[in-house]
Design a protein around this motif. Structure first.
Motif, PDB file in Angstrom:
ATOM      1  N   GLY A   1       9.524   0.922 -12.842  1.00  0.00           N
ATOM      2  CA  GLY A   1       8.322   0.696 -12.052  1.00  0.00           C
ATOM      3  C   GLY A   1       8.488  -0.369 -10.985  1.00  0.00           C
ATOM      4  O   GLY A   1       9.507  -1.062 -10.902  1.00  0.00           O
ATOM      5  N   ASN A   2       7.439  -0.513 -10.174  1.00  0.00           N
ATOM      6  CA  ASN A   2       7.417  -1.482  -9.070  1.00  0.00           C
ATOM      7  C   ASN A   2       6.496  -2.644  -9.444  1.00  0.00           C
ATOM      8  O   ASN A   2       5.272  -2.499  -9.420  1.00  0.00           O
ATOM      9  N   PRO A   3       7.061  -3.820  -9.792  1.00  0.00           N
ATOM     10  CA  PRO A   3       6.212  -4.949 -10.219  1.00  0.00           C
ATOM     11  C   PRO A   3       5.263  -5.438  -9.128  1.00  0.00           C
ATOM     12  O   PRO A   3       4.178  -5.943  -9.431  1.00  0.00           O
ATOM     13  N   SER A   4       5.622  -5.290  -7.858  1.00  0.00           N
ATOM     14  CA  SER A   4       4.780  -5.807  -6.780  1.00  0.00           C
ATOM     15  C   SER A   4       3.832  -4.755  -6.217  1.00  0.00           C
ATOM     16  O   SER A   4       3.067  -5.050  -5.299  1.00  0.00           O
ATOM     17  N   GLY A   5       3.861  -3.549  -6.748  1.00  0.00           N
ATOM     18  CA  GLY A   5       3.009  -2.491  -6.249  1.00  0.00           C
ATOM     19  C   GLY A   5       1.623  -2.541  -6.869  1.00  0.00           C
ATOM     20  O   GLY A   5       1.324  -3.358  -7.752  1.00  0.00           O
ATOM     21  N   PRO A   6       0.721  -1.663  -6.411  1.00  0.00           N
ATOM     22  CA  PRO A   6      -0.626  -1.607  -6.993  1.00  0.00           C
ATOM     23  C   PRO A   6      -0.572  -1.109  -8.437  1.00  0.00           C
ATOM     24  O   PRO A   6       0.349  -0.394  -8.831  1.00  0.00           O
ATOM     25  N   LEU A   7      -1.590  -1.468  -9.188  1.00  0.00           N
ATOM     26  CA  LEU A   7      -1.631  -1.114 -10.612  1.00  0.00           C
ATOM     27  C   LEU A   7      -1.665   0.402 -10.784  1.00  0.00           C
ATOM     28  O   LEU A   7      -2.434   1.115 -10.130  1.00  0.00           O
TER      29      LEU A   7
END
Length: 641
Positions: free
Chosen positions: A232-238
């Motif tokens: 996943g992308n930790p800095s992306g939207p939930l």
């Protein structure tokens, strides 16, 4: 340390966690104890996706999944080491009573490896084919699996089915051979089975005994090395995936989520892509295996979420949640389960209808494999028509209603879904025998067909073929796995296996056979509706759909069983089996009689005959207005051959 050297170590040295991880186990175990007593929660921000591993345990029934989960929880210090730790994650009363896992259970663990602490999320899945949907949902939240095989039983049917579920998702598969300490363990043969069926090299198989702790210290390092971290992308939207939920009387719906992207914190506003409803996160945390609040969940982590959801219909397995006002691309979700067995469920007392309705809605939260629609029976009143994934699934659901909500209910004869074409050209799907059309209107009937996979010792081959042939089966394939074991594939009508086929498989094979199946379509069949009449009145709840070749024998058997179960009345009760308007079997429950001639001492015989004739006429009047009360056991007789 080489594998053979580990196996040669004394058992007492292997029951406890290895010395390499003992300090970490003690440290994190102490943290868990402090957390349960109100200490500071662990800071999950220090566990980026690279330090997270999500995996589940898959296996056939009774291959030691739950025991292995107990040992892993002990090794990581999540639970204290104790001889009383037996199937800790199996928390439902029905699981503890039957010794079978019926729903997936989650636990998070902290483990130190090569100087780095990892967050490991474990899911213990069911092994029975009826709960295959639970396995599918669990795999969606994982990147790897432990494929457990019993060294004394070898590869069995559900082992093969679960392997392909993981293989289709391109997951990391770690083979684990359990119970190597048993005298009946066939280590070399089992390694050969794993290699030939799954193309997994013998050197990749971990050899352990979960009960005694042998080799268990090699599993978690293998998980860290072989299972990839979440992507996943930790800095992306939930973006969070809901893959399980259950109902708490005081806190409402509790959801189990995997955070695919972003971070979820207490106080956040989240929205469902399925219902479009928004909620405020009241609590978020890990299951260890009890609920431990952490204040947040980060990318790749799995935990529970409480958001004030009160309606059981709002929690949809496979739903995607996102931050309010920041919509995202929904996750693929889950394919809806297709019910295989249908049965009517009715309250014994109609006054319990509302309570039973609420209980069913709450059970549906953690059992998404059940389908429900309201139904009405002339004999039993208002109720529901439920769809289940199998007979054990149905029996467990009924037992949970009784144990968890103290609501006993009547479950009617199980049936399958038929495709019917009427003479008028209309096509119908019939789930209840009571709705099966009259033979004068019926043009064609098609029944569901399954592909059955049976694995058993070679000496039972003849008996197993005879059993399948007696159930209208057709042989599809036969493979000799080795010199002692056979894999048999048969096409069978689904209606032939929903009653006692699994019990018969175990009986003819002395308990050594395993059984799995999948639906492959429908086929035309000569089916008729068998009705049971009590004193000339048909009872829709006792109706069944039977193949024309077996309807006479089935009718006689049902009448004989009902005769033994229905209590005697003050009037005669006639039990009849009817097909196409013709009675094919009959039994009679004799009336209770008072000895009206007891006070006649001698005298003319005509006096006695007069009293008996008067009694006979009274019995006729009672029969005309008398109602027969059917006990609960009467409906259970139809579930047996």
């Amino acid at each position: 340390m080489p594998l053979l050297a580990r196996l040669a170590r004394p058992l007492t040295a292997l029951v406890r966690p290895s010395s390499a991880c003992a300090p970490a186990c003690a440290r994190w175990g102490a943290l868990h104890v402090r957390e349960r007593h109100g200490g500071p929660p662990p800071d999950l921000r220090s566990f980026p996706p690279d330090l997270v591993r999500n995996f589940c345990i898959i296996a056939h029934v009774d291959h030691g999944k739950s025991t292995m989960a107990d040992r892993l929880l002990e090794i990581t210090g999540t639970i204290p080491v104790s001889t009383s730790n037996k199937q800790v994650l199996d928390s439902l009363p029905v699981e503890q009573e039957r010794g079978v896992t019926v729903r997936a259970h989650t636990a998070s663990m902290f483990y130190e490896y090569n100087g780095q602490t990892y967050l490991l999320n474990l899911i213990d899945t069911p092994g029975h084919v009826d709960f295959n949907y639970e396995v599918r949902c669990s795999l969606a939240a994982c990147q790897g699996v432990l494929l457990v095989v019993d060294a004394s039983q070898g590869v069995e049917a559900q082992t093969v089915a679960n392997f392909y579920l993981a293989f289709e998702r391109d997951m990391a598969i770690i083979p684990v051979m359990n119970k190597i300490d048993l005298p009946t363990a066939q280590i070399d043969a089992t390694l050969a089975h794993i290699n030939s069926l799954f193309d997994l090299p013998p050197e990749s198989v971990l050899q352990v005994s979960a009960k005694k702790g042998i080799g268990m210290d090699a599993i978690l390092p293998a998980v860290i090395e072989r299972v990839p971290p979440p992507s996943g992308n930790p800095s992306g939207p939930l973006r969070a995936l809901l893959f399980d939920s259950w109902f708490n009387e005081f806190r409402g719906v509790i959801m189990l989520m995997e955070i695919v992207d972003g971070t979820l914190r207490k106080g956040d506003k989240i929205t469902s892509t399925h219902t479009k409803l928004s909620y405020e996160v009241l609590e978020v945390g890990l299951k260890q295996p009890n609920q431990v609040p952490t204040g947040q969940l980060c990318t790749g982590q799995v935990g529970y979420v409480i958001a004030g959801m009160r309606s059981t219909e709002e929690a949809y397995a496979g739903d995607t949640f996102f931050g309010r006002g920041v919509p995202v691309e929904p996750l693929p979700g889950f394919k809806a389960p297709k019910p295989m067995v249908f049965a009517g469920l009715y309250p014994i007392d109609q006054g319990d209808y509302e309570a039973l309705s609420d209980a069913i809605a709450k059970l549906l939260l953690d059992d998404a494999g059940v389908t429900v629609r309201k139904d009405t029976s002339v004999a039993l009143g208002a109720g529901w028509r439920l769809g289940f994934l199998g007979m054990l699934h149905m029996d467990v659901f009924r037992q949970r209603l009784e144990q968890e909500y103290d609501l006993p209910a009547i479950v009617t004869s199980p049936s399958v879904s038929y495709l019917v074409r009427l003479r008028s050209g209309e096509d119908l799907t019939v789930e209840s025998p009571a709705n099966f059309p009259d033979y004068t209107d019926l043009a064609e009937c098609r029944e569901p067909i399954i592909m059955a996979t049976l694995i058993f010792p070679q000496e039972y081959l003849g008996k197993m073929i005879d059993l399948c042939q007696s159930r209208r089966g057709m042989q599809h394939d036969m493979t000799f796995l080795d010199q002692t074991r056979v894999m048999l594939k048969y096409t069978l009508p689904l209606s032939e296996i929903v009653e006692d086929f699994f019990d018969q498989v175990k009986s003819v094979s002395a308990g050594y056979a395993s059984f799995d199946y999948e639906e492959i379509g429908h086929a035309a069949a000569d089916l008729v509706k068998l009705q049971i009449l009590i004193n000339g009145q048909p009872v829709d709840a006792l109706a069944s759909v039977v193949h024309a070749e077996r309807v006479e024998r089935r009718g006689r058997v049902l009448c004989e069983r009902l005769k033994d179960i229905i209590p005697r009345q003050l009037f005669e009760v006639a039990l009849q089996a009817s097909v196409k308007g013709k009675v094919i079997a009959r039994e009679t429950v004799k009336a209770l009689r008072k000895d009206v001639t007891a006070k006649c001492y001698g005298g003319d015989i005509s006096r006695k005959m007069k009293l008996l004739q008067r009694q006979k006429e009274g019995k006729k009047r009672m029969r005309m207005v008398g109602n027969v009360e059917l006990p609960k056991e009467a409906f259970l007789t139809l579930m047996k051959r």
